[in-house]
Design a protein around this motif. Structure first.
Motif, PDB file in Angstrom:
ATOM      1  N   GLY A  56      38.738  52.049  51.506  1.00  0.00           N
ATOM      2  CA  GLY A  56      37.964  50.687  51.321  1.00  0.00           C
ATOM      3  C   GLY A  56      37.116  50.388  52.310  1.00  0.00           C
ATOM      4  N   LEU A  57      37.342  50.604  53.530  1.00  0.00           N
ATOM      5  CA  LEU A  57      36.359  50.348  54.485  1.00  0.00           C
ATOM      6  C   LEU A  57      35.002  50.964  54.524  1.00  0.00           C
ATOM      7  N   GLU A  58      35.062  52.181  53.839  1.00  0.00           N
ATOM      8  CA  GLU A  58      33.776  53.040  53.199  1.00  0.00           C
ATOM      9  C   GLU A  58      33.028  52.222  52.069  1.00  0.00           C
ATOM     10  N   ALA A  59      33.844  51.588  51.212  1.00  0.00           N
ATOM     11  CA  ALA A  59      33.100  50.949  50.101  1.00  0.00           C
ATOM     12  C   ALA A  59      32.793  49.628  50.781  1.00  0.00           C
ATOM     13  N   ALA A  64      30.242  47.012  48.775  1.00  0.00           N
ATOM     14  CA  ALA A  64      31.347  46.355  48.260  1.00  0.00           C
ATOM     15  C   ALA A  64      31.583  44.760  48.497  1.00  0.00           C
ATOM     16  N   THR A  65      31.966  43.981  47.651  1.00  0.00           N
ATOM     17  CA  THR A  65      32.151  42.540  47.962  1.00  0.00           C
ATOM     18  C   THR A  65      33.564  42.147  48.715  1.00  0.00           C
ATOM     19  N   GLY A  66      34.397  43.340  48.673  1.00  0.00           N
ATOM     20  CA  GLY A  66      35.819  43.067  49.403  1.00  0.00           C
ATOM     21  C   GLY A  66      36.765  43.740  48.526  1.00  0.00           C
ATOM     22  N   GLY A  67      37.905  43.459  49.156  1.00  0.00           N
ATOM     23  CA  GLY A  67      39.189  43.908  48.231  1.00  0.00           C
ATOM     24  C   GLY A  67      40.469  43.754  49.012  1.00  0.00           C
ATOM     25  N   ILE A  68      41.407  44.423  48.461  1.00  0.00           N
ATOM     26  CA  ILE A  68      42.810  44.472  48.900  1.00  0.00           C
ATOM     27  C   ILE A  68      43.156  45.943  49.360  1.00  0.00           C
ATOM     28  N   PHE A  69      43.796  45.781  50.787  1.00  0.00           N
ATOM     29  CA  PHE A  69      44.517  47.166  51.241  1.00  0.00           C
ATOM     30  C   PHE A  69      45.939  46.871  51.130  1.00  0.00           C
ATOM     31  N   VAL A  70      46.641  47.892  50.496  1.00  0.00           N
ATOM     32  CA  VAL A  70      48.026  47.954  50.192  1.00  0.00           C
ATOM     33  C   VAL A  70      48.637  49.103  51.137  1.00  0.00           C
ATOM     34  N   GLU A  71      49.270  48.866  52.139  1.00  0.00           N
ATOM     35  CA  GLU A  71      50.344  49.810  52.828  1.00  0.00           C
ATOM     36  C   GLU A  71      51.671  49.326  53.255  1.00  0.00           C
ATOM     37  N   ASN A  93      29.675  40.380  59.801  1.00  0.00           N
ATOM     38  CA  ASN A  93      30.406  39.095  59.303  1.00  0.00           C
ATOM     39  C   ASN A  93      29.964  38.379  58.105  1.00  0.00           C
ATOM     40  N   PRO A  94      29.597  39.286  57.057  1.00  0.00           N
ATOM     41  CA  PRO A  94      28.543  38.723  55.876  1.00  0.00           C
ATOM     42  C   PRO A  94      29.493  37.643  55.086  1.00  0.00           C
ATOM     43  N   GLU A  95      28.923  36.611  54.777  1.00  0.00           N
ATOM     44  CA  GLU A  95      29.451  35.729  53.817  1.00  0.00           C
ATOM     45  C   GLU A  95      29.940  36.220  52.376  1.00  0.00           C
ATOM     46  N   GLY A  96      30.865  35.638  51.837  1.00  0.00           N
ATOM     47  CA  GLY A  96      31.198  36.071  50.499  1.00  0.00           C
ATOM     48  C   GLY A  96      31.722  37.551  50.331  1.00  0.00           C
ATOM     49  N   VAL A  97      32.183  38.174  51.594  1.00  0.00           N
ATOM     50  CA  VAL A  97      33.046  39.470  51.548  1.00  0.00           C
ATOM     51  C   VAL A  97      34.283  39.033  51.924  1.00  0.00           C
ATOM     52  N   SER A  98      35.581  39.317  51.193  1.00  0.00           N
ATOM     53  CA  SER A  98      36.691  39.055  51.549  1.00  0.00           C
ATOM     54  C   SER A  98      37.516  40.260  51.463  1.00  0.00           C
ATOM     55  N   THR A  99      38.415  40.354  52.220  1.00  0.00           N
ATOM     56  CA  THR A  99      39.453  41.329  52.357  1.00  0.00           C
ATOM     57  C   THR A  99      40.851  40.924  52.536  1.00  0.00           C
ATOM     58  N   LYS A 100      41.829  41.432  52.197  1.00  0.00           N
ATOM     59  CA  LYS A 100      43.228  41.215  52.406  1.00  0.00           C
ATOM     60  C   LYS A 100      43.919  42.538  52.643  1.00  0.00           C
ATOM     61  N   VAL A 101      45.095  42.588  53.655  1.00  0.00           N
ATOM     62  CA  VAL A 101      45.938  43.379  53.971  1.00  0.00           C
ATOM     63  C   VAL A 101      47.225  43.098  53.642  1.00  0.00           C
ATOM     64  N   ILE A 102      47.791  43.685  52.577  1.00  0.00           N
ATOM     65  CA  ILE A 102      49.119  43.448  52.009  1.00  0.00           C
ATOM     66  C   ILE A 102      50.088  44.397  52.398  1.00  0.00           C
ATOM     67  N   ARG A 103      51.271  44.163  53.162  1.00  0.00           N
ATOM     68  CA  ARG A 103      52.237  45.081  53.450  1.00  0.00           C
ATOM     69  C   ARG A 103      53.363  45.190  52.269  1.00  0.00           C
ATOM     70  N   ARG A 104      53.281  46.394  51.678  1.00  0.00           N
ATOM     71  CA  ARG A 104      54.203  46.321  50.497  1.00  0.00           C
ATOM     72  C   ARG A 104      54.169  47.767  50.099  1.00  0.00           C
ATOM     73  N   ASP A 105      55.200  48.150  49.352  1.00  0.00           N
ATOM     74  CA  ASP A 105      55.314  49.356  48.812  1.00  0.00           C
ATOM     75  C   ASP A 105      54.407  49.320  47.622  1.00  0.00           C
ATOM     76  N   VAL A 106      53.627  50.313  47.401  1.00  0.00           N
ATOM     77  CA  VAL A 106      52.728  50.120  46.092  1.00  0.00           C
ATOM     78  C   VAL A 106      53.471  50.233  44.929  1.00  0.00           C
ATOM     79  N   LEU A 107      54.468  50.769  44.865  1.00  0.00           N
ATOM     80  CA  LEU A 107      55.410  50.930  43.485  1.00  0.00           C
ATOM     81  C   LEU A 107      55.782  49.574  43.218  1.00  0.00           C
ATOM     82  N   ARG A 108      55.870  48.505  44.261  1.00  0.00           N
ATOM     83  CA  ARG A 108      56.193  47.191  43.941  1.00  0.00           C
ATOM     84  C   ARG A 108      54.846  46.166  44.040  1.00  0.00           C
ATOM     85  N   PHE A 109      53.783  46.709  43.950  1.00  0.00           N
ATOM     86  CA  PHE A 109      52.707  46.022  44.110  1.00  0.00           C
ATOM     87  C   PHE A 109      52.109  45.429  42.806  1.00  0.00           C
TER      88      PHE A 109
END
Length: 188
Positions: A56-59, A64-71, A93-109
């Motif tokens: 995701g960081l590479e993207a 990329a305009t952003g995304g979600i990291f699930v771990e 710190n570009p405007e319009g780029v958003s990220t979110k980190v979610i602490r969760r088991d992927v099988l329950r995402f």
């Protein structure tokens, strides 16, 4: 380990000493993003089993305009958060780029958002035991208005549960537990 290309190229990535993390090598990520080319620009992504967040960081670095990291592991979540801060600072710190980190088991995402790019790098034993379930989960997250791709890191000797998928490219080695990447697109 570092960001291999884009505006944040060269920024170091840390795993935060999370013991379970098996980060994608710089060389593997370079090959993946070379294959993806311009499809990364303005894409929304989800990085499943994010580990250090390297895909995701590479993207982000490549437009990329952003995304979600699930771990699910706390140390890895902390490392991802620090890595995002470093990359975003490098990007200005570009405007319009958003990220979110979610602490969760992927099988329950689950998410109502649909994504252009899905990066999935599960533990190899989980890829072996839950392959069809993982493919079903990722299919539900793809943007139906396309283009949308699944970038799946799995052991080189493992066949891809291919029903409903077309493999654009397979990168890497073919031996047991050797890393390989399958770039897949959903087919009707």
């Amino acid at each position: 380990m570092r960001i291999t290309g884009g505006k944040a190229g060269g920024i170091p990535i840390t795993t935060g000493r999370a013991e379970h993390v098996r980060p994608a090598t710089d060389r593997m990520r370079e090959a993946v993003f070379s294959s993806l080319g311009e499809q990364v620009e303005k894409a929304r992504f989800v990085d499943l089993f994010a580990g250090s967040g390297s895909y995701g960081l590479e993207a982000l670095s490549r437009g990329a305009t952003g995304g979600i990291f699930v771990e699910k592991h706390p140390r890895a979540v902390e490392a991802i958060t620090r890595n995002i801060q470093a990359v975003m600072k490098s990007l200005g710190n570009p405007e319009g780029v958003s990220t979110k980190v979610i602490r969760r088991d992927v099988l329950r995402f689950n998410s109502n958002e649909r994504f252009n790019l899905i990066f999935m790098d599960p533990p190899y034993d989980l890829a072996r035991s839950h392959g069809p379930e993982l493919m079903k989960l990722t299919r539900a997250l793809l943007n139906p208005e396309g283009p949308a791709l699944l970038i799946y890191e799995l052991p080189g000797d493992l066949s891809i549960p291919a029903a409903g998928w077309s493999c654009r490219r397979r990168i890497g080695k073919s031996g047991t537990n050797e890393p390989s990447i399958a770039i897949l697109e959903a087919v009707d």
